[in-house]
Each structure stands twice: as C-alpha cells, then as structure tokens.
Motif scaffolding. Structure first.
Motif, PDB file in Angstrom:
ATOM      1  N   VAL A 155       0.757  -1.248   0.022  1.00  0.00           N
ATOM      2  CA  VAL A 155       0.104   0.002  -0.074  1.00  0.00           C
ATOM      3  C   VAL A 155       0.973   1.164   0.152  1.00  0.00           C
ATOM      4  O   VAL A 155       1.839   1.393   0.963  1.00  0.00           O
ATOM      5  CB  VAL A 155      -1.034   0.036   1.188  1.00  0.00           C
ATOM      6  N   LYS A 156       0.332   2.229  -0.749  1.00  0.00           N
ATOM      7  CA  LYS A 156       1.459   3.292  -0.994  1.00  0.00           C
ATOM      8  C   LYS A 156       1.135   4.225   0.077  1.00  0.00           C
ATOM      9  O   LYS A 156       0.021   4.007   0.847  1.00  0.00           O
ATOM     10  CB  LYS A 156       1.177   4.124  -2.246  1.00  0.00           C
ATOM     11  N   ALA A 157       1.807   5.515   0.297  1.00  0.00           N
ATOM     12  CA  ALA A 157       1.448   6.433   1.363  1.00  0.00           C
ATOM     13  C   ALA A 157       0.026   7.158   1.030  1.00  0.00           C
ATOM     14  O   ALA A 157      -0.550   7.312   2.171  1.00  0.00           O
ATOM     15  CB  ALA A 157       2.508   7.542   1.165  1.00  0.00           C
ATOM     16  N   ASP A 161      10.400  -1.253   5.948  1.00  0.00           N
ATOM     17  CA  ASP A 161      10.698  -0.283   4.744  1.00  0.00           C
ATOM     18  C   ASP A 161       9.521  -0.040   3.788  1.00  0.00           C
ATOM     19  O   ASP A 161       9.702  -0.177   2.780  1.00  0.00           O
ATOM     20  CB  ASP A 161      11.886  -0.433   4.280  1.00  0.00           C
ATOM     21  N   LEU A 162       8.360   0.097   4.380  1.00  0.00           N
ATOM     22  CA  LEU A 162       7.124   0.088   3.567  1.00  0.00           C
ATOM     23  C   LEU A 162       6.778   1.595   3.569  1.00  0.00           C
ATOM     24  O   LEU A 162       6.843   2.304   4.357  1.00  0.00           O
ATOM     25  CB  LEU A 162       6.160  -0.722   3.946  1.00  0.00           C
ATOM     26  N   PRO A 163       6.089   2.067   2.730  1.00  0.00           N
ATOM     27  CA  PRO A 163       5.884   3.409   2.317  1.00  0.00           C
ATOM     28  C   PRO A 163       4.599   3.997   3.323  1.00  0.00           C
ATOM     29  O   PRO A 163       4.842   5.154   3.801  1.00  0.00           O
ATOM     30  CB  PRO A 163       4.709   3.461   0.923  1.00  0.00           C
ATOM     31  N   SER A 164       4.068   3.239   3.875  1.00  0.00           N
ATOM     32  CA  SER A 164       2.869   3.490   5.025  1.00  0.00           C
ATOM     33  C   SER A 164       2.602   2.395   6.062  1.00  0.00           C
ATOM     34  O   SER A 164       2.589   1.383   5.577  1.00  0.00           O
ATOM     35  CB  SER A 164       1.500   4.077   4.342  1.00  0.00           C
ATOM     36  N   TYR A 165       2.546   2.915   7.218  1.00  0.00           N
ATOM     37  CA  TYR A 165       2.151   2.059   8.330  1.00  0.00           C
ATOM     38  C   TYR A 165       0.824   2.793   9.505  1.00  0.00           C
ATOM     39  O   TYR A 165       0.536   1.977  10.421  1.00  0.00           O
ATOM     40  CB  TYR A 165       3.045   1.939   9.473  1.00  0.00           C
TER      41      TYR A 165
END
Length: 865
Positions: A48-50, A117-121
C-alpha cells in the motif's frame, strides 16, 4: 593504523567501525519473518502506498491460523495486534478461544512482520492490508478484535468493508482524537515525531548488534504512530451498525478509561466491560477476557447481540450529544507522571502548542491546572536552557573552526556579548511571546556566553508569566484557541519581520525624504545600487571566480595562477608582504622611499624606527603609513604631524610600512610579461582622481559634498571621512580634497587612461620589471608629476605593487558596463593562467590546492581579527 590515531579521532573511528559491523550483523542474521506458532503460514499482499492506493509490488506476511475444536465451520475471530510487542500479545487468550472458534492472527506490517521499509504504516493502511488478508482467504463475516493501536484499524475495516465483519471488539484500544495524549492531532503528531526520531536514532546510530530488536518498540511501530490520524474515528464509530464490545482496564495508564467510556457513549449498541487491570489486561485477566469474548461472539452468532437497529432510545439520545469536557477521572499516580512526562517531552517539539494541549487536558478534567502548568514549565526550562548550554558548549568551539571562524571572530562575539548584556533581558522576555524566535536567540546567547544566571533569571520570569497564562487561556477557550494560535504561530514571526522591515523602510526612506541631506543620501544609495562599480565584491567576482575554475580545469591545475610570480608566495594572491615585493624593485630607482617597521608591543620602539627613517632620508611630514599586509587600502593613512603618527602607532597591531609622501598624479598600471617573450606589455592604465570640493564662502563642507553631482555618489563615505570639518565653511575658491588615498573602496574616482600608454612608458615599465627577477604579472600604483612625464616614462615613483589578485582598475570607469568589466577581468585571468602555465613548464612549482586554501583561510581569519 589505529595506534597512529589519537584523541577523539580514535573513538570516532572505533564508533564508525562498530556501527558498520552492527548493521552488517543485523542485515545477515535478522530473520525476515518472526517466530510463529505452528502452523506457520504466509500470504502475499500488495504493498500500500503512502496515499493508501495499491502499488505494483508485493510483500509476504506470516499469520497464525489456529483451531482446536471439532466444528466444521466455526466462527472466525480475527485478532489485530496493536501494542509494541506485536501478535504475541494474544498468546494468553488464544488457547481458550481456539477451542471455540478459528483464530486468525496476521502479522501486519509494523508488528513483527519483518517488513520495516514500507511506504505507510497508518491505521488506514493496516485496515487495507487486513482486507487483502481476509480476501485472499475468502473470508467474510469475521469477528474482528483490535488491541491498542489495532483498534483503529478494526474500526477502519468495519467502516469501509462491513460485509467482511460480523462484529467488532476494542481491547484497551485508542480511538477518538480528543482523548488521546494531549487531545490535539497537531500536538500528538509532534510527540509521535519526536518518538520516531528517538527510536530511529536508537536503532540506527547505536552499535547494538541486534540486541535492541528485543525491545518491542521499533522504527515501523513508531512510524505507525506518526503516520496515523485519529480524527476520522469519531464519525466512523458513530456510523458502525454491527455489534460492538469494548474491554478496558480501569487503571490503564496508556489509554485513559475516558476513551473507552466515550466510545461506549457514541456507539449506542455497544457493550462496555471494565476490569480492575491496567494495559496488560490480556495477560493479567486472560480467563475473564476470553470468556467475555466467547460469550459476546456466541450472542452475535445466535442473533442475540444488540445492533444499531435495536439500540435503546436512551443510548441513542445520549450518543447524539456533542462531545463535551465531561469531568472524566483525572490522571493520578503513575498515569499522572506519564502524562506529565509526555507534556514535558512535547514542549521539546513545540512549547506553545503543548501548553495549549495541556490547557485542553485541564479543561476536560484529565489533569489539574498546576500539574499541567508545572510540566509545561519544566519542559520549557529543560529545552531552552539546553539550547543555551548547547550554544555555550558546542557553539563556541565550532566557531573556532572552519568555516565559522572565517565568518565570526572573537571580537564580534565580545561585542555581541556586551550588547546582549544590556539588551538581553528585554530580548529574552520578548522572545517568550514571539514563536519562532526562541531557538536562535537562546542558542546564540550560549555561543556569546551571555551571563548564565542573568539568562536563567529573566527566562524564569518570562516563563512564569507566559506558561500559566497560556495554559489558563487554553482551559477557558478550549479547542477554539488552537485554531487561532496555529495562525498566530504560523504568521507571528513573519508579521514581526514585516513590521521591522516596514519600520526600517520608514526610517531609512520616508523620514530622510523630508530633509535635503536625506534626499541627497537617498540619491547616493540609488546611484550605488544602479552603478555596478559600487556593488559588493562578491557580486562582481562570482562570474570571474567561475571562469577561474574553468581555466583551472582547462589547464588541469586549479592553483596554476600561483606560479605567475615565482618571486612572491602564491603569486601574490593574499597575505603577501608589500615591503618584500617592493624589495624586488629596489634596484630600479623608481620606488618611493620606504621602510618596514616590525610590530612591537612597546609602540615607542616603532616610533623610534619611524623617526630614524625620516631622519636618514631627510623627510618631513606628511608621510604615509600602511600595513605591510593589507588590501583595498585598509589602514593606509597620510600622516601630517607627529601627534597623528603617535596615535597611529599606538593603535597598531601588525607590521607596517613607512613611506615618503609623493605629490603629483596617481595612476594604476597593470603590467604583464610572458616568460618566452623578451618584452612585456601594459594591459591597462587607469587615472586616479582624488575627489575635491570648491568652497563658495556660503555652504558648509557637508552641503558642498551633497550638492556636488559627482561627490554625492559616495556621499556617506565622504561625510564620514570628513566628519571633523563638516560644518566648516570654506572660503570662495578654496579647494578641499575629500580623500587622500587613491583606492576605489575609499572613494577615489577612476578613469580609463589607455590614451596615456606609449612606447616610452612601456619600455620604462619593462626596465623596471626586468630588475625584479621572478615578477611577471601585477598592478603598479605609481605617482608621476604630470601626464607628459608619464607618457615619456620619466620621474615615475612606485608606491605599491600588487600581485596576481590585483585588479585592472580601469573597470571602475563609469563608461564600462558590468559585462565590459567582466570581460576585462576574465581576460586578465586568462593571461595569468597562460603565464602560470609557461612558468610551470620552466620548472617552477605550483602551490598545492590544500596548502593554498589553508593559507588563504588562515590569512582571511587573521585579517578579520
């Protein structure tokens, strides 16, 4: 090798090596997936993107799928972790629950999934991952329970995809924004940002070799806090229609009981089950919690649970009320200490917004006024005194090193310290009421070593006024103040700066326009702005510097120009001795009489040296004194009597040159000779005019300077240099010379003089320069009785010789445009590189870049001091 490195450098090297090894060990041995209970299963999800849209990348997450019962289609319980410890938070209740229902525990990104290291949490992002997880297993009608930060993800999932959800449960869950930490998204975001920064530093700048991974708070967990937004949760909770249960500990220090009570109020069909527990109720009350969950899910499955359609009218009416500052149970004991610590830490991010947030907590009854005010004051005191000490400990040594030492000298600091001693109290108090000005002010106060106890006294005085006032106003005005203060904080410093600029313009432009002197000085400023010859050297020389770099690249040596005059260190770039250069031409008989007088602490010894020089050469006043190392006419003075001589020498702090005063016309001759040529040439010749005014018997010196169309251009400089006689009235026809030194910086006027260049003059300059072995390029400042003498090359007297950085000063003729001036200077440097190239080919050395820059920087600092 390390043995050769001493002091702090050794420790820095050891730290860097240890840090690199730590990251290497972690990258090699870190397990991409956490330890999981059998069966260990994985599933592929789309990243999932930011902005919460789906990317074209995939990640693998693990999950637990546990069921120990015998039913073919048992109820499905989806457990979403939310504490820093991850999915293992449910390990105490899973054995009891798994016998009654199928348990799914996804290891969502941010909680032990190995995906750091993902775009969003964010909460929203976690709900999207959870939806993908359910969809991949083809599951609908699950009972979703979220613990802690997992609660908002469960709320998002139930709101966005009700078809996937049969019921929802919140266990020690955060929720509505107003009851989270300081109550404001902006304030909480600042606190979470500080937490993220601290966690990132802990994990990435300390060589821990994986030991910190045992600490459940990692970077991805901190990111989840920072990237999440609780503001939509209130409206989403109100729109939920499925059965809902809330389980919460009465003594929970992390999520206040008031949050659970508010969730219960605004969801009229919800159930609330409280425990005599803190945030660890799943561990301390696992049996009771398990039975409550089983009982609730059984009611939902059998249709007995309350939904939005059959909620009581009384609960619906209560839910329709707006949120108010209900007198919830105040923080006390450990909870009070934790919230005060959060307030203290919050002030380190934003002092004023934290004070407002503390006031809102007071208004809601969650904390008393004085504990909130004390926490704010302590945080402000710690942070701002820390800024002062940082400036004192770190700033002072820093300005003694490059590049700061080239900009700020010890004298500058001492002057600032004296100024701050007088104005400091007012400044400290003013900055307390002006957001955006405190950090630079307090840090600078430390750098200049302003009095510590003076700083503390006035800081505490301002803080004791500002902090209770802001907290108190926030308590009275509530959330409305936050909106107005945000505007104030965003624009206060700019409004202040705008006001300062407006005042300066009023003082500098409007007021002067009402007087003759003011109007003429405004004209002077305008002409200096519109005539490039008066611009700052940095503006004039930036294009030339770039051209010099290009030449250095062309000749593969950036410092090739330092070889242009082998007899002068660095070719005469900076810091060269003027007397040593004049010594090169001493055999030419064209040099004005001079002598170097070394600096002596006892100025009488220097005075004796001056007297001896004048006596030996039968000289009388006036004479000329100037620094042996100087630039742009700095420190050059025509000495007209012995009293002025004594004053000059008593204030002297360097070697000087005493020189006979030569009357007549002054010119600047730029000469060059290429080594392979037998004769040199004159690149340019510039006539120098010392500005004069002529008295009329009526006007003062000041009026004459300002009324003259030529002298008004540098009117301010001429007024300053003649301040002792500004109000004298010269006789009619009396001529007064305004400056006595032929430098552009001091007000001399330059004119192109190429018409004075003759073969006879060129021949004379060749003879002079051939007497100085190792000189090929530079400018001569020469006095001559008349233009005719100059053309014939007779009676020339050299008063100064400058090396490679000397200007072809004909560029300051008003007839030349900025482009013309650039062309002349670039042609001058082109010749310098050509000569340097030939000299180097003949075996002369060129200064190395590092040593050259070091000498330049040291000399720059020395000159500034």
């Amino acid at each position: 090798m390390i043995k050769n490195i001493t002091g702090w450098k050794r420790y820095v090297l050891i730290y860097i090596v240890a840090l690199a090894l730590s990251h290497l060990v972690i990258s090699i041995f870190q397990n991409p997936l956490p330890d999981q209970e059998d069966p260990n299963k994985t599933v592929q999800l789309t990243v999932v993107k930011a902005d919460q849209s789906l990317s074209d990348k995939e990640i693998t997450i693990g999950y637990e799928d546990i069921y120990s019962g015998s039913e073919e289609n048992p109820p499905i319980l989806l457990l979403l972790p939310g504490g820093p410890e991850g999915p293992e938070v449910f390990q105490e209740i899973i054995p009891d629950l798994s016998s009654e229902m199928r348990i799914l525990v996804p290891h969502l990104p941010g909680y032990g999934s190995g995906n750091d290291d993902l775009p969003s949490y964010s909460f929203k992002t976690s709900s999207i991952y959870t939806f993908q997880f359910l969809d991949s297993l083809d599951i609908s009608g699950a009972h979703v329970f979220g613990f802690g930060l997992g609660g908002p993800s469960a709320i998002h999932l139930a709101h966005d995809h009700p078809e996937k959800i049969a019921s929802i449960g919140l266990i020690a869950s955060v929720g509505v924004q107003e009851l989270e930490l300081l109550g404001s998204y902006r304030l909480n975001h600042a606190v979470h940002g500080m937490q993220l920064g601290a966690v990132w530093l802990l994990h990435n700048t300390i060589p821990h070799f994986g030991l910190f991974n045992a600490i459940d708070i990692d970077v991805s967990y901190a990111k989840r806090h920072y990237e999440s937004d609780q503001r939509p949760l209130r409206s989403q909770l109100k729109e939920l229609g499925k059965p809902m249960i809330i389980l919460h500990g009465k003594e929970d220090p992390l999520v206040p009981l008031a949050a659970a009570q508010e969730h219960y109020r605004i969801v009229p069909h919800s159930k609330l089950q409280l425990y005599d527990a803190d945030h660890d109720l799943l561990e301390t009350h696992s049996d009771s919690v398990s039975q409550t969950i089983i009982s609730f899910i059984t009611d939902v499955e059998e249709g007995r649970a309350t939904t939005a359609d059959n909620a009581s009218k009384e609960r619906i009416k209560e839910a329709e009320k707006s949120f108010s500052n209900v007198d919830f149970a105040k923080f006390k004991g450990v909870s009070l200490l934790i919230i005060m610590l959060i307030i203290i830490l919050g002030t380190l991010i934003s002092e004023d917004l934290t004070c407002i947030g503390a006031g809102l907590l007071v208004a809601r009854g969650l904390i008393g006024f004085w504990p909130a005010t004390l926490a704010c004051f302590l945080g402000i005191l710690i942070g701002d005194v820390g800024l002062y000490l940082a400036g004192r400990v770190l700033g002072r040594p820093a300005i003694k090193r490059a590049p700061f030492k080239w900009i700020i000298s010890e004298k500058d600091l001492e002057k600032s310290a004296q100024w701050f001693k007088v104005k400091g109290p007012a400044i400290i108090i003013a900055t307390r009421f002006l957001p955006g000005s405190r950090m630079p002010t307090y840090f600078s106060a430390g750098v200049i070593r302003a009095g510590f106890w003076m700083f503390i006294f006035y800081f505490i005085l301002a803080g004791l006024v500002w902090t209770p006032m802001l907290v108190g106003i926030s308590k009275l005005l509530g959330n409305e103040l936050l909106r107005y203060f945000t505007l104030y904080q965003d624009y206060a410093i700019w409004v202040f700066l705008g006001a300062v600029i407006g005042i300066i313009m009023f003082v500098k432009l409007i007021i002067p326009a009402f007087s003759y002197k003011g109007r003429r000085l405004l004209l002077s400023r305008y002409r200096k702005l519109t005539h490039w010859q008066y611009w700052w050297p940095i503006v004039i020389y930036t294009p030339v510097t770039l051209y010099i770099i290009c030449l250095g690249i062309k000749y593969r040596c950036l410092t090739l120009f330092t070889a242009v005059n082998p007899a002068i260190p660095d070719g005469g770039f900076i810091g060269e001795s003027k007397s040593a250069i004049l010594d090169l031409f001493d055999n030419s008989s064209a040099v004005a009489l001079y002598k170097k007088i070394p600096y002596d602490d006892e100025f009488e010894n220097m005075l004796d040296g001056a007297d001896q020089f004048m006596k030996e050469n039968d000289l009388s006043f006036p004479i000329v004194l100037k620094p042996d190392v100087g630039e742009r006419g700095k420190g050059v003075s025509v000495i007209k009597d012995r009293y002025i001589l004594q004053d000059y020498l008593s204030e002297c702090s360097e070697d000087i040159i005493i020189q006979e005063f030569i009357d007549g016309n002054e010119v600047g001759i730029f000469y060059y000779e290429k080594p392979q040529d037998e004769q040199g040439d004159i690149f340019s010749l510039t006539k120098k005019k010392l500005p004069q005014i002529v008295g009329d018997g009526q006007q003062t010196v000041q009026e004459l300077i300002l009324s003259d169309d030529e002298t008004v251009n540098m009117g301010k400089e001429y007024l300053k240099r003649n301040e002792d006689r500004l109000f004298e009235i010269p006789d009619e026809g009396e001529q007064l010379t305004l400056v006595e030194i032929g430098t552009h910086a001091q007000g001399a006027i330059f004119f192109e003089g190429k018409e004075l260049i003759t073969k006879a003059l060129t021949k004379r300059m060749n003879n002079i320069c051939h007497s100085a072995k190792g000189f090929y390029f530079g400018r001569f400042d020469i006095k001559v009785p008349s233009c005719d003498n100059l053309k014939e090359g007779r009676e020339l007297k050299i008063i100064e010789v400058n090396g490679v950085t000397s200007e072809s000063i004909n560029i300051y003729d008003d007839g030349y445009s900025f482009i013309d001036g650039q062309k002349i200077l670039m042609e001058q440097w082109k010749i310098a590189f050509e000569i340097g190239h030939q000299v180097r080919s003949n075996g002369s050395e060129v200064s190395s870049l590092f040593s050259f820059l070091k000498r330049v920087f040291n000399q720059t600092v020395k000159t500034k001091e």
